[in-house]
Every structure is written in C-alpha cells, then in structure tokens.
Design an enzyme around this catalytic site. Sequence first.
Site, mmCIF file in Angstrom:
data_model
loop_
_atom_site.group_PDB
_atom_site.id
_atom_site.type_symbol
_atom_site.label_atom_id
_atom_site.label_comp_id
_atom_site.label_asym_id
_atom_site.label_seq_id
_atom_site.Cartn_x
_atom_site.Cartn_y
_atom_site.Cartn_z
ATOM 1 N N TRP A 175 1.165 -1.559 0.185
ATOM 2 C CA TRP A 175 -0.148 -0.298 0.300
ATOM 3 C C TRP A 175 0.695 0.535 -0.081
ATOM 4 O O TRP A 175 2.096 1.478 0.438
ATOM 5 C CB TRP A 175 -0.813 0.182 1.266
ATOM 6 N N GLU A 214 -3.271 -2.607 -2.268
ATOM 7 C CA GLU A 214 -4.063 -2.367 -1.492
ATOM 8 C C GLU A 214 -4.319 -1.149 -1.766
ATOM 9 O O GLU A 214 -4.126 0.187 -1.964
ATOM 10 C CB GLU A 214 -4.120 -1.918 -0.364
ATOM 11 N N LYS A 216 -7.205 2.868 -2.311
ATOM 12 C CA LYS A 216 -7.257 3.310 -0.902
ATOM 13 C C LYS A 216 -8.427 4.743 -2.225
ATOM 14 O O LYS A 216 -8.254 5.209 -3.092
ATOM 15 C CB LYS A 216 -6.729 4.373 -0.127
ATOM 16 N N ASP A 248 -9.845 -3.341 1.745
ATOM 17 C CA ASP A 248 -9.964 -3.136 2.891
ATOM 18 C C ASP A 248 -11.216 -2.445 2.985
ATOM 19 O O ASP A 248 -11.364 -1.177 1.718
ATOM 20 C CB ASP A 248 -8.825 -1.602 3.151
ATOM 21 N N HIS A 251 -11.950 1.876 3.035
ATOM 22 C CA HIS A 251 -10.797 2.624 1.894
ATOM 23 C C HIS A 251 -12.038 3.248 1.015
ATOM 24 O O HIS A 251 -11.216 3.587 -0.684
ATOM 25 C CB HIS A 251 -9.759 1.603 1.199
ATOM 26 N N HIS A 275 -8.855 -6.772 4.457
ATOM 27 C CA HIS A 275 -8.658 -6.067 5.837
ATOM 28 C C HIS A 275 -9.576 -5.412 6.612
ATOM 29 O O HIS A 275 -10.914 -4.834 5.401
ATOM 30 C CB HIS A 275 -7.595 -4.669 5.359
ATOM 31 N N ASP A 283 -11.531 6.689 6.366
ATOM 32 C CA ASP A 283 -10.838 5.413 6.876
ATOM 33 C C ASP A 283 -10.408 5.763 7.795
ATOM 34 O O ASP A 283 -9.100 6.170 8.304
ATOM 35 C CB ASP A 283 -10.284 5.168 5.960
ATOM 36 N N ASP A 285 -9.263 3.525 11.301
ATOM 37 C CA ASP A 285 -9.363 2.773 11.505
ATOM 38 C C ASP A 285 -9.786 2.717 12.650
ATOM 39 O O ASP A 285 -9.205 2.631 14.186
ATOM 40 C CB ASP A 285 -8.211 2.445 11.442
ATOM 41 N N ASP A 315 -6.753 -4.326 10.178
ATOM 42 C CA ASP A 315 -6.326 -2.892 10.392
ATOM 43 C C ASP A 315 -7.031 -2.039 10.871
ATOM 44 O O ASP A 315 -7.686 -1.504 10.038
ATOM 45 C CB ASP A 315 -6.435 -2.479 8.800
#
Length: 409
Positions: A175, A214, A216, A248, A251, A275, A283, A285, A315
């Site tokens: 990423w 990955e 985003k 993810d 993302h 993820h 994003d 997290d 993640d």
Amino acid sequence: MKAYKNIGVNVNAAMGTLAQIPISIHCWQGDDVTGFDYGGAALGGGIQATGNYPGKARTFEELTADFAMACSFIPGRKRINLHASYAVFEEGEIPDRGAVEYRHFKPWVTFAREQGIGIDFNPTCFGHEKVKDGLTLSSPDEATHRFWIDHCIRSRKIASEIGEALNDDVLCNLWIPDGYKNIPADRMSPRLRLKDSLDAIFAEPLPRVIDCVESKVFGIGLESYTVGSNEFYISYAAQKPSVYPLLDNGHFHPTEGTADKIAALLCFFDKLPLHITRPVRWDSDHVPLFDDEVREMCMEIVRNGAIDKVLIGLDFFDASVNRVAAWVVGTRNVQKALLYALLMPHDRLREAQEAGDFTALMVLIEEIKTLPFGEAWAAYCDRQGTARDGEWLAKVKSYEAAIIPQRRS
C-alpha cells in the site's frame, strides 16, 4: 442448540470450521503505528492514530508481550501482520527502512513459533523522509521512486524468507499513500509510473509469497486524487496472475458495500485478501464492531464457499482505549461475525431466492436474528479454552495496571 437444528444448521460443524479460519492480526494496534525504525517523518497519507491512552508499547519486547496477552483471549487460529518498520535492529545499527533484511525479523519468527502463529508482511511506504511531495512509487523523482522500488523488493524477499523459515505462505501487501491534495493537471502519468514500479517489484516470482496491492479512495492531505485507486489495482491484478487486489472496507466511499465487492471479485480471483476495520465517515480505522457491515462481509465469505480463498486480516489502530483490549474485542467481533455466518441456512436462503420466494427469504433472515447466537459463541469459547465474553476484560485491566507504571519511566 435446538433452535439452529430446527433450521437445518449443525452448530458443532460450524464451530469446527471457525476454529480453522486464521485471522491475521496487525501488530501496529499495539503502538499506534510507530514502528521501531526512524524515518524522520510523520506518518502521512491519511494514517493517523488519535488518542493518548497510556501504556503504548515502545519496544519489541513490550509489543510482543502485549500481543501475546491479547492472543490468550482470542480463540482459534491466528497470524501476526508486520510492517517493515517493525524491524528489530541490533545495538549500534542505524535503523532505517532502506537497510531492512531478514535477520531483522528473526525475533518475530521466533516469537511466531513460540505462539504457534503465522506471519504476514508489508513494505512500509510512509512515515519516512523519502516520501517526496506525498509520493513514493509514482514519484517523478528518479531517486525517490527507485528507493521505494528497492524497499518493496527487499520486503518481498524478507516475506519469502519468513515463509521458508515457518514453512508457510506469507501475504505480502503493498500500500502506498501517493496522491494530491488539490486537483491534478495530469492523472495518468503518476499511474503509469506506478505501473512501471510495480512491474519492477513483481518481476521475480518468489516462493512462499502471496503478493497483493491495496487501494484507497483518499487520505487526509490527499483528498483530490489517489494514484493507487481501486480501479487501477483491480486492473493491474487482473492482468498480473500472481498479484491479488486487497479490499479494505475503510478504503471506499461510505455508501459502497465491501460485501458486494467480495462476491464480485471471487468470480475472477482464486484468492482475495481482506482487511476489516470500522470506518466512521472516512477511513478512521476504529475497532470493528459486531455490526451489519462486518456480518455481511463474513456472510459473503461463507455463503460463497470462500473460506479457503479469502485471506482475512485486520487493520485498525485506536489510541483512545486500552490497546490490548482493542485487539481482543476487534478480533473476537470478526470471529463472531464468521460464526454468525456459519450458523445461517445458506442453502435454504438461496433456494428461496432462486424460486423467487422473496417473502420466505425475508422472513427467515429476520427470524434468524433472534436465535440464541450468544449461546453458540459462548460454547465456542469454551471449546477453544478461551474466556467467554464478560470474563477477559478484568484480566486485561490487571495486566494494564502492572505495565503502565513501567512504561511511564
């Protein structure tokens, strides 16, 4: 578990299946993505751990102790996901991203063997002075993108050596934060440079490595344009049989459903890295909850017979709560969602859909929601010799009380 038997679900079989599903748990929750090297730059690229909860791990020994404590409350199979920035340097070495070698990760291999867990790996293309104008592999500066190409090649080789040492496949995920804060004059050239960089990075097939990229949608300070977009990476992976797109769920745009993407990509890829996190408007997290989104993703994995195809990782990094507890509750919530999915009568639901009986489909799905799932989860924890809900937090608090005074010194 008579209620589940009545709808044709074998609870014991579901628990046996769950016990074999490995979850790749990210190391960076334990230290707010700080790492052990010294790149000399802020994290950047939209990566931001907020909060100042005391007791953050500062060393390999502290981080592994915290991780082991968390694992003791997490049932089933586990892996640890490392970034290259967690290299363990010997005294006298100058820690830097450009110097990492397999020997710097031997302590992690030893730890993994002791814990009976696998390892996954990531090059760390952020938080370093060589991130120039927010760009790494797509930079027009030759020295910059060459540095990051070399770092990613090194990282893949480290992943391969870890895999050989553990006799296990290692997911190596790439990423990058590359993008622009304002509307760019040229969207294509950075992507062409990124494509050339990826071609160089993945030129050599390596044993024991599963490569993935990955995407985003955006990052803080990079709101207008992301080089490694979802469309770019899916297209790249589609024409590169040895590389997979990683999804993810933080993302994408908040209205996009990652569960739907899982079902779409499984039509074309024999492996799909994932993820799981919890985005709150972006994003951010947050620690995953046992919520609709996580359940939907896990249902797509189970109902499509993709347990062996989807490589599940986590993640998130929340610095506002106890970090060990964050690992435990986040991972257990994903496992709960998998068990919930395994306890659904997918064949009956599919038959109703295929027959066009959407009334029966809706009724059955709604009735399942009130079945005694908590009993099944408690029984699974008992079978795994792991604390039930309500039994582990006090032990984490006792651990916290012991370590925080030491880490304030």
